[in-house]
Design a protein around this motif. Sequence first.
Motif, PDB file in Angstrom:
ATOM      1  N   GLU A  37       0.835  -1.202   0.000  1.00 33.00           N
ATOM      2  CA  GLU A  37       0.000   0.000   0.000  1.00 33.00           C
ATOM      3  C   GLU A  37       0.872   1.256   0.000  1.00 33.00           C
TER       4      GLU A  37
ATOM      5  N   ARG B 221      -9.065   2.774  -2.349  1.00 34.80           N
ATOM      6  CA  ARG B 221     -10.005   2.000  -1.538  1.00 34.80           C
ATOM      7  C   ARG B 221     -11.401   1.984  -2.162  1.00 34.80           C
TER       8      ARG B 221
ATOM      9  N   TRP C 265      -8.326  -4.790   3.711  1.00 34.79           N
ATOM     10  CA  TRP C 265      -7.648  -3.549   3.399  1.00 34.79           C
ATOM     11  C   TRP C 265      -8.637  -2.424   3.080  1.00 34.79           C
ATOM     12  N   ALA C 266      -9.691  -2.762   2.328  1.00 38.29           N
ATOM     13  CA  ALA C 266     -10.651  -1.751   1.905  1.00 38.29           C
ATOM     14  C   ALA C 266     -11.397  -1.137   3.088  1.00 38.29           C
TER      15      ALA C 266
END
Length: 291
Positions: free
Chosen positions: A163, A255, A286-287
């Motif tokens: 990321e 995202r 993660w989102a």
Amino acid sequence: MIAPGFTGGTLDRADRIRHDFEMLAAAQADPRARLLVLNGLDPELDGEGRLRWTDLASATGERIFLGCDPDGVPLFALAPPHGQRLPGGRSPALNAILDSFHAEDAALYAAARSLVDWHARHGFCAVCGEISAIFRAGWGRKCPNCAAEHFPRVDPVVIMIAEHEGRALLGRQPSWPPGRYSALAGFLEVGESIEEAVAREVLEEAGVSVRDVRYVASQPWPFPSSLMIACLGQATDDAITMDVHELEDARWFTREEVRQALSRDPAAPFLAPPPYAIANTLLSHWAESKT
């Protein structure tokens, strides 16, 4: 976080039975004992979409003791005859049912498939080349010539999202369905930690340096027998230098774009990995994270 596919099983693996001949004989003589029905390596389902089982009386061949269900019912599968080759990979029929697989069945099937497939591929002693024999109720093979013992292997695989400034690095392989992007992944190498493997794989495949690797979740992956280890890591920059031998494309996604893909929004910029894959679990984690 949603549990990864092929996890959440309720099987009692009952190791105590594997090396006790009397207990194993009693398990096989139990009138409740059930045999998993497989078509090659594919499962057969009953009218309710659950794994199909039959009684042991119909079994011809060496039995693999899988374990016991929550009610204590002994469960078995058949080892393939020596020399029989089984098709690898995922068949179209299997792919069609994986999204709707009952979680408990999926976990049990993953164990059974990997074990049956291991026997099909490891019929010879790796030390002296002699034909090996099943022992420990199917959870090992032993060489009658040199007495070497062999056990089912699990291959660790790191799967990760790098990321950078609120974006995730995803890639695609040419064999995937059009538009699909997923987390990068690769096998651990000897003498390497999980964190080192994550950093190496991202650097090799996308030319991006990664630090601060952190573990998220894991998943058994029975094609043929891997352990997927999902991680996140911080990229030091966003310049991509792609290895065209590994990837067809690699991009950064926000995202919101990942959420669109996970919700199967037709306007999403990419097709997300299927729900049973831990890449989907990792993307979802993660989102929904804030950092």
